[in-house]
Motif scaffolding. Structure first.
Motif, short mmCIF file in Angstrom:
data_model
loop_
_atom_site.label_atom_id
_atom_site.label_comp_id
_atom_site.label_asym_id
_atom_site.label_seq_id
_atom_site.Cartn_x
_atom_site.Cartn_y
_atom_site.Cartn_z
N VAL A 32 5.40 -44.10 67.15
CA VAL A 32 5.91 -45.01 66.12
C VAL A 32 4.74 -45.83 65.63
CG1 VAL A 32 7.62 -46.77 65.56
CG2 VAL A 32 8.03 -45.24 67.48
N PHE B 215 13.36 -49.72 75.96
CA PHE B 215 12.96 -50.68 74.96
C PHE B 215 12.34 -51.94 75.57
CE2 PHE B 215 14.96 -47.99 72.05
CZ PHE B 215 14.46 -48.33 70.80
N TYR C 225 7.98 -47.91 58.56
CA TYR C 225 7.61 -47.31 59.84
C TYR C 225 7.45 -45.80 59.66
CZ TYR C 225 9.19 -51.65 62.04
OH TYR C 225 9.35 -52.96 62.40
N LEU D 162 8.81 -52.90 74.48
CA LEU D 162 8.41 -52.21 73.25
C LEU D 162 8.29 -53.19 72.09
CD1 LEU D 162 9.64 -48.74 72.17
CD2 LEU D 162 9.48 -50.53 70.49
N ARG E 27 9.65 -38.71 60.32
CA ARG E 27 10.44 -39.43 59.34
C ARG E 27 9.76 -40.75 59.00
NH1 ARG E 27 12.46 -40.15 64.24
NH2 ARG E 27 13.49 -42.08 64.82
N GLN F 190 13.37 -36.49 73.16
CA GLN F 190 12.80 -36.84 71.87
C GLN F 190 11.56 -37.67 72.17
OE1 GLN F 190 15.63 -38.49 69.09
NE2 GLN F 190 14.08 -39.72 68.08
N ARG G 72 7.10 -43.43 72.41
CA ARG G 72 8.36 -43.64 73.13
C ARG G 72 9.09 -42.32 73.26
NH1 ARG G 72 12.30 -46.61 68.67
NH2 ARG G 72 12.68 -44.78 67.46
N TYR H 235 7.52 -42.27 62.05
CA TYR H 235 7.83 -41.66 63.35
C TYR H 235 7.37 -40.20 63.30
CZ TYR H 235 11.17 -45.55 63.53
OH TYR H 235 11.76 -46.79 63.49
N PHE I 29 12.97 -40.45 74.71
CA PHE I 29 14.36 -40.63 75.12
C PHE I 29 14.95 -39.29 75.53
CE2 PHE I 29 13.33 -43.43 71.63
CZ PHE I 29 13.61 -44.67 72.16
N MET J 10 18.76 -40.41 65.27
CA MET J 10 17.34 -40.35 65.61
C MET J 10 16.81 -41.67 66.18
SD MET J 10 16.97 -37.27 64.76
CE MET J 10 15.25 -37.06 65.08
N GLY J 11 17.54 -42.75 66.01
CA GLY J 11 17.07 -44.05 66.47
C GLY J 11 16.19 -44.70 65.43
N PHE J 12 16.05 -46.00 65.53
CA PHE J 12 15.07 -46.69 64.70
C PHE J 12 14.36 -47.70 65.57
CE2 PHE J 12 19.39 -47.69 63.64
CZ PHE J 12 19.51 -49.07 63.54
N TYR J 13 13.52 -48.52 64.95
CA TYR J 13 12.56 -49.27 65.76
C TYR J 13 13.25 -50.11 66.85
CZ TYR J 13 8.67 -52.15 67.16
OH TYR J 13 7.73 -52.77 67.91
N ASN J 14 14.32 -50.75 66.48
CA ASN J 14 14.97 -51.63 67.46
C ASN J 14 16.21 -51.03 68.12
OD1 ASN J 14 13.31 -54.01 67.35
ND2 ASN J 14 13.98 -54.17 65.23
N VAL J 15 16.51 -49.83 67.80
CA VAL J 15 17.71 -49.20 68.37
C VAL J 15 17.35 -47.80 68.87
CG1 VAL J 15 20.04 -48.38 67.85
CG2 VAL J 15 19.22 -50.49 66.83
N PRO J 16 17.71 -47.49 70.10
CA PRO J 16 17.39 -46.15 70.62
C PRO J 16 18.26 -45.08 69.94
CG PRO J 16 18.77 -47.32 72.18
CD PRO J 16 18.44 -48.29 71.09
N PRO J 17 17.81 -43.84 69.98
CA PRO J 17 18.66 -42.78 69.42
C PRO J 17 19.95 -42.63 70.21
CG PRO J 17 16.65 -41.86 70.36
CD PRO J 17 16.55 -43.33 70.52
N GLU K 154 12.70 -50.49 57.51
CA GLU K 154 13.71 -51.21 58.28
C GLU K 154 13.46 -52.71 58.15
OE1 GLU K 154 13.46 -49.48 62.25
OE2 GLU K 154 13.15 -47.54 61.31
#
Lengths: 116, 142
Positions: free
Chosen positions: B75, B35, B128, B38, B119, B71, B47, B130, B49, A80-87, B123
């Motif tokens: 955020v 990114f 966070y 961002l 979710r 997707q 965002r 989403y 993708f 699903m990705g997280f803030y600093n990493v794309p899915p 982190e």
């Protein structure tokens, strides 16, 4: 005057065969899905330099149902990705493959009955 | 045969479409498809993708439909979910059942949501939230 004719089979072997073939189609789809998910993991590893284990598992949840799962807790973060990493989805493409394989198998096995 | 990268065109079109909505941009600080920028933009942000892409139907080499799955999500800083839910509702209003839009060289035949996404994560010690959805786009070369 009857406007339609209904055929009803009481031939036990027909239903047993259908059950068996459906089970095999599910198994085939799960296996292909598992392989596709592991390919996705390998792609993540090679593109980003990670060392995620390609350890997707398949599990039968019934005679005609099953699932694939990635046992590591962090799998969802990559999916699903997280803030600093794309899915970097690997389970969703696998799901798509499973649907395709299942439909393909069933369409072949039950040709003529599609749409009923 | 139309030679076109529908996935690339839709990517650009979607970013422009979302960024042009005043209501959405008043709720967030930017719409991102990459990114770049961002991390330096304060939350909340939107965002999106590309998750999957497929040429759904080919007839004699002519592509009738391309299927793209995105997707799209808001955020926000957690743990409060209010902002994320409001933004995701606006995203759904903008995208679900969108039909006939022309983005550059592609015609958006139909957009439907395939699954809702929500979710909450922590982190590096920061919470966070989403919220958004997985949207299925059927597009064709215009």
């Amino acid at each position: 005057v009857a406007s339609r004719v209904v055929f009803r089979s009481r031939f036990r072997e027909a239903s047993a065969h259908a059950r068996r073939e459906t089970h095999e189609a599910v198994e085939h789809a799960l296996e292909e899905g598992r392989k596709r998910a592991d390919i996705g993991i390998e792609r993540i590893n090679s593109s980003r330099g990670y060392q995620l284990p390609a350890s997707t598992e398949k599990e039968g949840t019934g005679y005609h149902s099953g699932l694939i799962k990635y046992p590591e807790f962090y799998g969802v973060f990559f999916e699903m990705g997280f803030y600093n990493v794309p899915p970097m989805p690997f389970m969703r493409p696998a799901h798509r493959v499973m649907r395709k394989v299942f439909k393909q198998d069933m369409g072949h096995l039950f040709r003529g009955f599609r749409g009923l | 045969v139309t030679l076109l990268n529908e996935a690339a065109e839709t990517d650009v079109g979607l970013e422009e479409y979302l960024a042009a909505d005043a209501s959405l941009t008043s709720m967030c600080n930017g719409v991102f498809s990459t990114f770049i920028g961002l991390a330096s933009t304060p939350l909340p942000v939107v965002r999106f993708f590309q998750v999957e892409q497929d040429d759904l139907m080919n007839v004699s080499g002519t592509r009738v439909w391309t299927e793209l799955i995105y997707q799209v999500e808001a955020v926000t800083n957690g743990p409060d979910t209010t902002e994320a839910r409001e933004i995701s509702q606006r995203l759904d209003e903008l995208l679900h059942l969108l039909r006939g839009a022309q983005w550059g060289s592609v015609l958006v035949e139909e957009v439907v949501r395939r699954a809702p996404l929500f979710r909450k994560t922590v982190e590096s010690g920061d919470p966070y939230v989403y919220a958004g959805g997985e949207y299925l786009f059927h597009v064709s070369a215009y």
